[in-house]
Write an enzyme that holds these catalytic residues in place. Structure first.
Site, mmCIF file in Angstrom:
data_model
loop_
_atom_site.group_PDB
_atom_site.id
_atom_site.type_symbol
_atom_site.label_atom_id
_atom_site.label_comp_id
_atom_site.label_asym_id
_atom_site.label_seq_id
_atom_site.Cartn_x
_atom_site.Cartn_y
_atom_site.Cartn_z
ATOM 1 N N ILE A 299 0.866 -1.185 0.000
ATOM 2 C CA ILE A 299 0.000 0.000 0.000
ATOM 3 C C ILE A 299 0.904 1.238 0.000
ATOM 4 O O ILE A 299 1.436 1.623 1.031
ATOM 5 C CB ILE A 299 -0.922 0.009 1.236
ATOM 6 C CG1 ILE A 299 -1.716 -1.301 1.305
ATOM 7 C CG2 ILE A 299 -1.854 1.215 1.204
ATOM 8 C CD1 ILE A 299 -2.294 -1.595 2.656
ATOM 9 N N PRO A 300 1.103 1.843 -1.169
ATOM 10 C CA PRO A 300 2.058 2.945 -1.299
ATOM 11 C C PRO A 300 1.549 4.273 -0.733
ATOM 12 O O PRO A 300 1.270 5.220 -1.467
ATOM 13 C CB PRO A 300 2.300 3.015 -2.802
ATOM 14 C CG PRO A 300 0.997 2.581 -3.389
ATOM 15 C CD PRO A 300 0.478 1.520 -2.452
ATOM 16 N N CYS A 301 1.444 4.341 0.575
ATOM 17 C CA CYS A 301 0.872 5.527 1.209
ATOM 18 C C CYS A 301 1.701 6.786 0.957
ATOM 19 O O CYS A 301 1.182 7.889 1.073
ATOM 20 C CB CYS A 301 0.663 5.299 2.701
ATOM 21 S SG CYS A 301 2.153 4.969 3.631
ATOM 22 N N HIS A 302 2.957 6.620 0.567
ATOM 23 C CA HIS A 302 3.783 7.796 0.284
ATOM 24 C C HIS A 302 3.281 8.563 -0.935
ATOM 25 O O HIS A 302 3.653 9.713 -1.135
ATOM 26 C CB HIS A 302 5.255 7.393 0.097
ATOM 27 C CG HIS A 302 5.503 6.522 -1.091
ATOM 28 N ND1 HIS A 302 5.237 5.159 -1.068
ATOM 29 C CD2 HIS A 302 5.970 6.809 -2.325
ATOM 30 C CE1 HIS A 302 5.558 4.656 -2.247
ATOM 31 N NE2 HIS A 302 5.999 5.637 -3.024
#
Length: 106
Positions: free
Chosen positions: A52-55
């Protein structure tokens, strides 16, 4: 994990490398355009940064999170730059170039 967080994580997974989305965009895609803060809470407890690429989620001004959950203040910018995201002289994401525009609301 709540169903709301699952909805949020599924939308964040869709953001392609080199692009960003705003908290509000993810909220709307998740079913409620008033969930921007909830998106922030969900990303802060992201169970898998690799999945989950929250960045790739920034505020509406293109600012990165001051207290990025996975390594401190400048890590989010570093991760985005590695993916080709550009920043303005003011230190904000260049939203004209990098805002995810291939978005369809549910």
């Amino acid at each position: 994990m709540s169903n709301t967080y699952k909805l949020i994580y599924e939308q964040v997974k869709r953001i392609p490398k080199g692009k960003v989305a705003t908290y509000g965009m993810i909220a709307a895609l998740s079913g409620n355009d008033r969930w921007a803060r909830v998106v922030g809470y969900a990303l802060h407890v992201n169970p898998s940064q690799e999945e989950i690429p929250c960045h790739r989620v920034v505020n509406r001004y293109g600012e990165t999170a001051a207290a990025f959950a996975f390594g401190g203040k400048d890590i989010q910018r570093e991760l985005l730059e590695k993916e080709g995201v550009t920043f303005t002289a003011e230190g904000r994401v260049n939203m004209r170039e990098c805002l995810w525009d291939n978005v369809t609301l549910l």
